[in-house]
Design an enzyme around this catalytic site. Structure first.
Site, PDB file in Angstrom:
ATOM      1  N   SER A  35       0.853  -1.190   0.000  1.00 18.44           N
ATOM      2  CA  SER A  35       0.000   0.000   0.000  1.00 18.44           C
ATOM      3  C   SER A  35       0.891   1.244   0.000  1.00 18.44           C
ATOM      4  O   SER A  35       1.637   1.456  -0.947  1.00 18.44           O
ATOM      5  CB  SER A  35      -0.946  -0.019   1.204  1.00 18.44           C
ATOM      6  OG  SER A  35      -1.827   1.079   1.173  1.00 18.44           O
ATOM      7  N   THR A  36       0.851   2.058   1.041  1.00 17.67           N
ATOM      8  CA  THR A  36       1.614   3.301   1.087  1.00 17.67           C
ATOM      9  C   THR A  36       3.110   3.038   0.895  1.00 17.67           C
ATOM     10  O   THR A  36       3.712   2.257   1.610  1.00 17.67           O
ATOM     11  CB  THR A  36       1.405   4.008   2.441  1.00 17.67           C
ATOM     12  OG1 THR A  36       0.010   4.151   2.682  1.00 17.67           O
ATOM     13  CG2 THR A  36       2.076   5.368   2.452  1.00 17.67           C
ATOM     14  N   HIS A  72      -2.713  -1.013  -3.269  1.00 18.13           N
ATOM     15  CA  HIS A  72      -3.861  -0.150  -3.009  1.00 18.13           C
ATOM     16  C   HIS A  72      -3.723   1.109  -3.853  1.00 18.13           C
ATOM     17  O   HIS A  72      -2.825   1.928  -3.623  1.00 18.13           O
ATOM     18  CB  HIS A  72      -3.925   0.228  -1.529  1.00 18.13           C
ATOM     19  CG  HIS A  72      -4.172  -0.936  -0.625  1.00 18.13           C
ATOM     20  ND1 HIS A  72      -3.993  -0.867   0.739  1.00 18.13           N
ATOM     21  CD2 HIS A  72      -4.593  -2.206  -0.876  1.00 18.13           C
ATOM     22  CE1 HIS A  72      -4.284  -2.044   1.282  1.00 18.13           C
ATOM     23  NE2 HIS A  72      -4.643  -2.870   0.323  1.00 18.13           N
ATOM     24  N   MET A  80      -0.026   1.023   5.163  1.00 18.23           N
ATOM     25  CA  MET A  80      -0.822   1.222   6.365  1.00 18.23           C
ATOM     26  C   MET A  80      -1.776   0.064   6.572  1.00 18.23           C
ATOM     27  O   MET A  80      -2.193  -0.593   5.625  1.00 18.23           O
ATOM     28  CB  MET A  80      -1.628   2.524   6.255  1.00 18.23           C
ATOM     29  CG  MET A  80      -0.796   3.791   6.282  1.00 18.23           C
ATOM     30  SD  MET A  80      -1.799   5.276   6.047  1.00 18.23           S
ATOM     31  CE  MET A  80      -2.854   5.181   7.503  1.00 18.23           C
ATOM     32  N   ASP A 108      -3.944  -5.206   5.919  1.00 21.73           N
ATOM     33  CA  ASP A 108      -4.374  -6.000   4.766  1.00 21.73           C
ATOM     34  C   ASP A 108      -3.257  -6.966   4.387  1.00 21.73           C
ATOM     35  O   ASP A 108      -2.090  -6.582   4.297  1.00 21.73           O
ATOM     36  CB  ASP A 108      -4.706  -5.082   3.593  1.00 21.73           C
ATOM     37  CG  ASP A 108      -5.340  -5.827   2.429  1.00 21.73           C
ATOM     38  OD1 ASP A 108      -5.923  -6.909   2.662  1.00 21.73           O
ATOM     39  OD2 ASP A 108      -5.250  -5.324   1.285  1.00 21.73           O
TER      40      ASP A 108
END
Length: 382
Positions: free
Chosen positions: A201-202, A228, A321, A324
């Site tokens: 993600s991030t 993401h 973050m 997941d």
């Protein structure tokens, strides 16, 4: 101590709006606002903020050029505001190449279910990348960004890949950051693999680029990528990776047959699964389940891979973050699959990998610089 933020945008309305949202969180403090990229550079040097929020299109000096110059003179975590268009996606990826850590849609309600959630999301993103400010590199003449590609790689033999934007290829000479990297030696276990699956993600776009650009063209397994990312971004991101990598990279489509040496990026806004009865075909499905926070979702893809490939999976969870990937990794681990996670020091946000580590699922944790060679060593021999 509060996180000090500089807000940069050519719209006075948007500067006020973002400032009000950030100041409403006690741990955040907006210490200044700039109306263009040049003013942003000057204020970063003068005010030394912990985080900068940056627009892309501005007069005098655009956001991408400002990011590049800030990273050269005074490296600072930067959150980009992006439009959800194809051109906006390309510009945002250019900003990440220049050194920005993360991005969020300028109309950030687009990725939230209500106004309160949107406000919380912006505040969380700023706080998350602020934690990375202590690891930022000092300025150096050898690189314009602390997140420039630093993996030595052979030139690509794919001559058919072109893109309208000219991209700087991965550096041929490794750039050594000031932070120390603990040597991690990965010896091949001898286990047989059929697929590699990566969730992030991030900070993921830069992390994925570092890994994938260092994989050889003849890598013997398909690779599933779950990042993401909004739906308008994934096609542009896949095209960029494809132009840089020796392996092939594409945005996954329903019915795609998994092939060795090809990476399939889950399309934004949908879920990517593997059809266990379809001979290694990808299934792209819509999902309106309110319990699922991410589209695409790492847990859903990992669960599908566990069902289709059982123990013959190398699954990797990178910076991001939240948590997941943890539930999906549990299913993979129960099947005997191998789980790796990124280490805390090299993560932009140590959330998803930390969830894997705390659950006792990670066989090893590696700095991002070590993943490509480790993957080739463990799973690259067919």
């Amino acid at each position: 101590m509060s996180v000090k933020v500089l807000v940069v945008d050519d719209s006075s309305f948007f500067r006020r709006r973002v400032s009000e949202i950030l100041n409403a969180e006690p741990s955040l403090e907006v210490i200044g606002a700039a109306k263009d990229g040049q003013e942003a550079i000057d204020m970063v040097i003068q005010l030394k903020p912990d985080v900068v929020t940056m627009d892309v299109e501005m007069p005098v000096l655009d956001g991408i050029s400002a990011v590049r110059e800030i990273m050269r003179q005074s490296p600072t975590p930067i959150l980009m505001f992006s439009s959800l268009t194809h051109e906006g996606a390309k510009a945002t990826l250019d900003a990440l190449d220049a050194g920005a850590l993360d991005f969020i849609p300028k109309n950030f309600e687009d990725i939230a279910r209500n106004r309160e959630e949107a406000i919380s999301l912006l505040q969380q993103r700023v706080k998350a990348i602020a934690r990375h400010r202590f690891l930022m590199r000092r300025p150096s003449s050898s690189a314009s960004s602390p997140f420039s590609s630093r993996i030595s790689t052979a030139p690509s033999t794919h001559t058919h890949r072109t893109e309208s934007t000219v991209h700087r290829p991965p550096s041929r000479e490794p750039v050594v950051a000031e932070r120390s990297i603990t040597p991690v030696v990965v010896k091949r276990s001898g286990k047989a693999y059929r697929i590699v699956a990566i969730g992030t993600s991030t900070g993921g776009p830069v992390a994925l680029q570092k890994i994938l650009t260092a994989l050889p063209e003849n890598f013997p397994h398909p690779i599933l990528l779950v990042q993401h990312m909004p739906s308008t971004f994934t096609a542009a991101f896949a095209a960029r990776l494809n132009s840089l990598c020796q392996i092939s990279v594409k945005e996954a489509a329903d019915g795609d047959v998994l092939k060795p040496g090809c990476a399939y990026l889950a399309p934004g806004g949908k879920q990517m699964l593997v059809d266990s009865h379809g001979g290694g075909r990808i299934k792209i499905v819509e999902s309106d389940d309110p319990k699922i926070n991410y589209k695409p979702c790492v847990d859903i893809t990992f669960a599908s891979v566990a069902k289709a490939y059982h123990d013959k999976v190398l699954a990797i969870v990178l910076t991001g973050m939240g948590a997941d990937g943890r539930d999906g990794a549990r299913m993979l681990s129960a099947q005997g699959a191998t789980i790796w996670a990124q280490d805390e020091q090299s993560c932009v946000v140590y959330g998803m990998p930390q969830a894997i580590a705390k659950a006792g699922l990670a066989k090893i944790q590696l700095p991002i610089e070590r993943f490509a060679q480790a993957i080739v060593t463990e799973a690259g021999n067919g």
